[in-house]
Design an enzyme around this catalytic site. Sequence first.
Site, PDB file in Angstrom:
ATOM      1  N   LYS A  61       0.883  -1.167   0.000  1.00 55.23           N
ATOM      2  CA  LYS A  61       0.000   0.000   0.000  1.00 55.23           C
ATOM      3  C   LYS A  61       0.927   1.225   0.000  1.00 55.23           C
ATOM      4  CE  LYS A  61      -2.357   3.296   2.639  1.00 55.23           C
ATOM      5  NZ  LYS A  61      -2.023   4.275   1.577  1.00 55.23           N
TER       6      LYS A  61
ATOM      7  N   GLY B 146       7.197   5.460   7.545  1.00 50.66           N
ATOM      8  CA  GLY B 146       6.274   6.597   7.599  1.00 50.66           C
ATOM      9  C   GLY B 146       6.304   7.248   8.961  1.00 50.66           C
ATOM     10  N   SER B 147       5.172   7.804   9.343  1.00 49.98           N
ATOM     11  CA  SER B 147       5.094   8.568  10.591  1.00 49.98           C
ATOM     12  C   SER B 147       4.953   7.636  11.797  1.00 49.98           C
ATOM     13  CB  SER B 147       3.884   9.496  10.521  1.00 49.98           C
ATOM     14  OG  SER B 147       2.716   8.717  10.392  1.00 49.98           O
TER      15      SER B 147
ATOM     16  N   GLU C 173      10.343   1.951   9.955  1.00 51.74           N
ATOM     17  CA  GLU C 173      11.312   2.999   9.611  1.00 51.74           C
ATOM     18  C   GLU C 173      10.552   4.310   9.740  1.00 51.74           C
ATOM     19  OE1 GLU C 173      14.409   2.488   8.946  1.00 51.74           O
ATOM     20  OE2 GLU C 173      14.558   0.407   8.290  1.00 51.74           O
ATOM     21  N   LEU C 174      10.748   4.991  10.864  1.00 52.30           N
ATOM     22  CA  LEU C 174       9.899   6.164  11.134  1.00 52.30           C
ATOM     23  C   LEU C 174      10.688   7.465  11.010  1.00 52.30           C
ATOM     24  CD1 LEU C 174       7.927   4.563  14.092  1.00 52.30           C
ATOM     25  CD2 LEU C 174       7.463   4.414  11.652  1.00 52.30           C
TER      26      LEU C 174
ATOM     27  N   CYS D 143      13.691  11.552   6.007  1.00 53.86           N
ATOM     28  CA  CYS D 143      13.707  11.102   7.406  1.00 53.86           C
ATOM     29  C   CYS D 143      15.072  11.370   8.028  1.00 53.86           C
ATOM     30  CB  CYS D 143      13.353   9.626   7.481  1.00 53.86           C
ATOM     31  SG  CYS D 143      14.315   8.619   6.345  1.00 53.86           S
TER      32      CYS D 143
ATOM     33  N   GLU E  44       9.856  16.833  14.698  1.00 48.09           N
ATOM     34  CA  GLU E  44      10.479  16.697  13.382  1.00 48.09           C
ATOM     35  C   GLU E  44       9.857  17.741  12.453  1.00 48.09           C
ATOM     36  OE1 GLU E  44       9.279  13.231  11.049  1.00 48.09           O
ATOM     37  OE2 GLU E  44      11.252  13.146  10.123  1.00 48.09           O
TER      38      GLU E  44
HETATM   39  P1  NAP Z   1       2.433   8.678   6.921  1.00 46.52           P
HETATM   40  O1  NAP Z   1       1.330   9.621   6.948  1.00 46.52           O
HETATM   41  O2  NAP Z   1       2.661   7.818   8.091  1.00 46.52           O
HETATM   42  O3  NAP Z   1       2.264   7.824   5.596  1.00 46.52           O
HETATM   43  C1  NAP Z   1       3.104   6.725   5.325  1.00 46.52           C
HETATM   44  C2  NAP Z   1       2.251   5.592   4.799  1.00 46.52           C
HETATM   45  O4  NAP Z   1       1.431   5.097   5.857  1.00 46.52           O
HETATM   46  C3  NAP Z   1       1.291   6.008   3.690  1.00 46.52           C
HETATM   47  O5  NAP Z   1       1.168   4.955   2.768  1.00 46.52           O
HETATM   48  C4  NAP Z   1      -0.001   6.227   4.446  1.00 46.52           C
HETATM   49  O6  NAP Z   1      -1.141   6.126   3.629  1.00 46.52           O
HETATM   50  C5  NAP Z   1       0.052   5.092   5.420  1.00 46.52           C
HETATM   51  N1  NAP Z   1      -0.768   5.191   6.608  1.00 46.52           N
HETATM   52  C6  NAP Z   1      -1.054   6.292   7.340  1.00 46.52           C
HETATM   53  N2  NAP Z   1      -1.797   5.947   8.414  1.00 46.52           N
HETATM   54  C7  NAP Z   1      -1.979   4.604   8.357  1.00 46.52           C
HETATM   55  C8  NAP Z   1      -2.657   3.636   9.174  1.00 46.52           C
HETATM   56  N3  NAP Z   1      -3.297   3.990  10.294  1.00 46.52           N
HETATM   57  N4  NAP Z   1      -2.660   2.351   8.791  1.00 46.52           N
HETATM   58  C9  NAP Z   1      -2.020   1.965   7.675  1.00 46.52           C
HETATM   59  N5  NAP Z   1      -1.367   2.820   6.853  1.00 46.52           N
HETATM   60  C10 NAP Z   1      -1.326   4.119   7.203  1.00 46.52           C
HETATM   61  O7  NAP Z   1       3.844   9.363   6.682  1.00 46.52           O
HETATM   62  P2  NAP Z   1       4.128  10.757   6.002  1.00 46.52           P
HETATM   63  O8  NAP Z   1       3.944  11.765   7.057  1.00 46.52           O
HETATM   64  O9  NAP Z   1       3.461  10.918   4.724  1.00 46.52           O
HETATM   65  O10 NAP Z   1       5.696  10.501   5.695  1.00 46.52           O
HETATM   66  C11 NAP Z   1       6.688  11.118   6.318  1.00 46.52           C
HETATM   67  C12 NAP Z   1       7.193  10.391   7.558  1.00 46.52           C
HETATM   68  O11 NAP Z   1       7.867   9.215   7.173  1.00 46.52           O
HETATM   69  C13 NAP Z   1       8.198  11.248   8.272  1.00 46.52           C
HETATM   70  O12 NAP Z   1       8.070  11.150   9.656  1.00 46.52           O
HETATM   71  C14 NAP Z   1       9.512  10.645   7.826  1.00 46.52           C
HETATM   72  O13 NAP Z   1      10.584  10.935   8.672  1.00 46.52           O
HETATM   73  C15 NAP Z   1       9.172   9.196   7.743  1.00 46.52           C
HETATM   74  N6  NAP Z   1      10.100   8.480   6.881  1.00 46.52           N
HETATM   75  C16 NAP Z   1      10.965   7.587   7.443  1.00 46.52           C
HETATM   76  C17 NAP Z   1      11.893   6.928   6.657  1.00 46.52           C
HETATM   77  C18 NAP Z   1      12.837   5.937   7.263  1.00 46.52           C
HETATM   78  O14 NAP Z   1      13.401   5.147   6.521  1.00 46.52           O
HETATM   79  N7  NAP Z   1      13.060   5.951   8.564  1.00 46.52           N
HETATM   80  C19 NAP Z   1      11.928   7.164   5.286  1.00 46.52           C
HETATM   81  C20 NAP Z   1      11.042   8.070   4.731  1.00 46.52           C
HETATM   82  C21 NAP Z   1      10.112   8.717   5.555  1.00 46.52           C
HETATM   83  P3  NAP Z   1      -1.892   7.445   3.077  1.00 46.52           P
HETATM   84  O15 NAP Z   1      -0.932   8.128   2.182  1.00 46.52           O
HETATM   85  O16 NAP Z   1      -3.059   6.849   2.357  1.00 46.52           O
HETATM   86  O17 NAP Z   1      -2.239   8.235   4.294  1.00 46.52           O
END
Ligand code: NAP
Length: 456
Positions: free
Chosen positions: A155, A207-208, A229-230, A263, A360
């Site tokens: 997804k 993701g987050s 990986e957050l 990230c 962040e």
């Molecule tokens: P996000 O909102 O958490 O989205 C990431 C993914 O999770 C998307 O596919 C999102 O779908 C999905 N998602 C959200 N809520 C969910 C739930 N309750 N159940 C299942 N899936 C869910 O992250 P973002 O804010 O767009 O991305 C940025 C974050 O990712 C930052 O904190 C960044 O530091 C982190 N990040 C970490 C790394 C690493 O390797 N450590 C790399 C890149 C990014 P939708 O798009 O449909 O909401």
Amino acid sequence: MAYQTVNPFNNQLIKAYPNHSDADIKATLRQADALYHSEWAKGSIDQRLPVLHKLADLLESHQEELAKIATQEMGKLIAQSRSEVQICAQIARYYADNAKKFLAPVKYDTDLGDAWVEHHPIGIIMAVEPWNFPYYQLIRVLAPNLAAGNPVICKHASIVPHCAEAFAHLVREAGAPEGAWTNLFISSDQVSAIIADPRVQGAALTGSEKAGSAVASQAAKHIKKSTLELGGNDVFMVLDDADLEKAVKTGVQARLANAGQVCTAAKRFIVHQKVADQFLRQFTDAFQQVKMGDPLDESTTLGPLSSKDAVETLSKQVSEAVQKGAKLHFGGKPANSEGNFFEPTILTHITRDNPAYFEEFFGPVAQIYVVQDDEEAVRLANDSHYGLGGAIFSRDVERAKGLASRIETGMVYINWLTDTSAELPFGGVKRSGFGRELSDLGIKEFVNQKLVVVRQ
Ligand code: NAP
């Protein structure tokens, strides 16, 4: 979530994508599970690795097309989109060349007899991925799992459906059988239902914290492994003996690449007081030279943020930081444009009671902290809920190595920004998550490390 492509440069809707249904999910699970039980997944790794070789070639030959799709969909500078496609090819080739060695049986010395650990696939993996590296995040999961024999259901983030489709298409073209990698446009509830299915054996999320916590708890509830990986709030330490020119140049890159939406971007600059004024002057000069504009234009140095929401969130964070006492040294607001631009921004004088200290900032906002000595630098670095990466600049590598060992993160780079390469483990500690992707460690996350003993 509605899956749609909206160009962040002008906020024009390019295309909307229909969601997959529960019936699609059922069919996907059936197909992926059948693949898992087939000779392709359970048999020799030699039959799977050519797919990764072919995929590496395809990524390279489609580089320009893939780069444009990413740039139009999430705003990354075109040169950075090309680099992303290149590293994806590197990762595919790396596992094609090395996975057999990583998954070979490992002998254990014991008095109980002949003992070894074999590596076997475990079943379907659910991957949930973010938009900021819309191909790289996918290949980090696909390449090791395809090599290991685990089918993956993905997804992707709802704002990058075109990247998701383009990637899935290439994987098929590379010769992966149906079910090896299935892209689904689905909701969080549907992700949850997939994780609950007994045929699914693991969940990998980037993701987050909020999404990570939701997915990891669903996995835990059903006793399945997860990797997370957050986010990060990485430090970029500049010691008093650093090569300042290099530190400034690399620091600007570390903060502004991908419009600051990385990230492992340098988010907290911890600068020794002896060089702080000079560093800040040169750093500000460099921010002044930044050229915002169309990410498809090769001369642009700062593209838009990925979405309107991202600009709103960042604006709120900066305003609150200033309200709570931070000094706005440079920039600080959305740029006057129809696109999602935010000025390169520098905040100083952030105290521990300011929410900005722990948050962040996912955009081009640098926080500058001045410290008296190395002890204070380490204390400040570790005073974070996150623990992803970090960088230390010093001409005295032994001194920097000593500090690197004391920083509570999964990765530290000396005299370079936190980077990535196929052969290096990637991941963090604390609220930056758990588990590793890439390298030999990444491929061992979702395999059965099965012990066999022959009693003599
Ligand atoms: P996000 O909102 O958490 O989205 C990431 C993914 O999770 C998307 O596919 C999102 O779908 C999905 N998602 C959200 N809520 C969910 C739930 N309750 N159940 C299942 N899936 C869910 O992250 P973002 O804010 O767009 O991305 C940025 C974050 O990712 C930052 O904190 C960044 O530091 C982190 N990040 C970490 C790394 C690493 O390797 N450590 C790399 C890149 C990014 P939708 O798009 O449909 O909401």
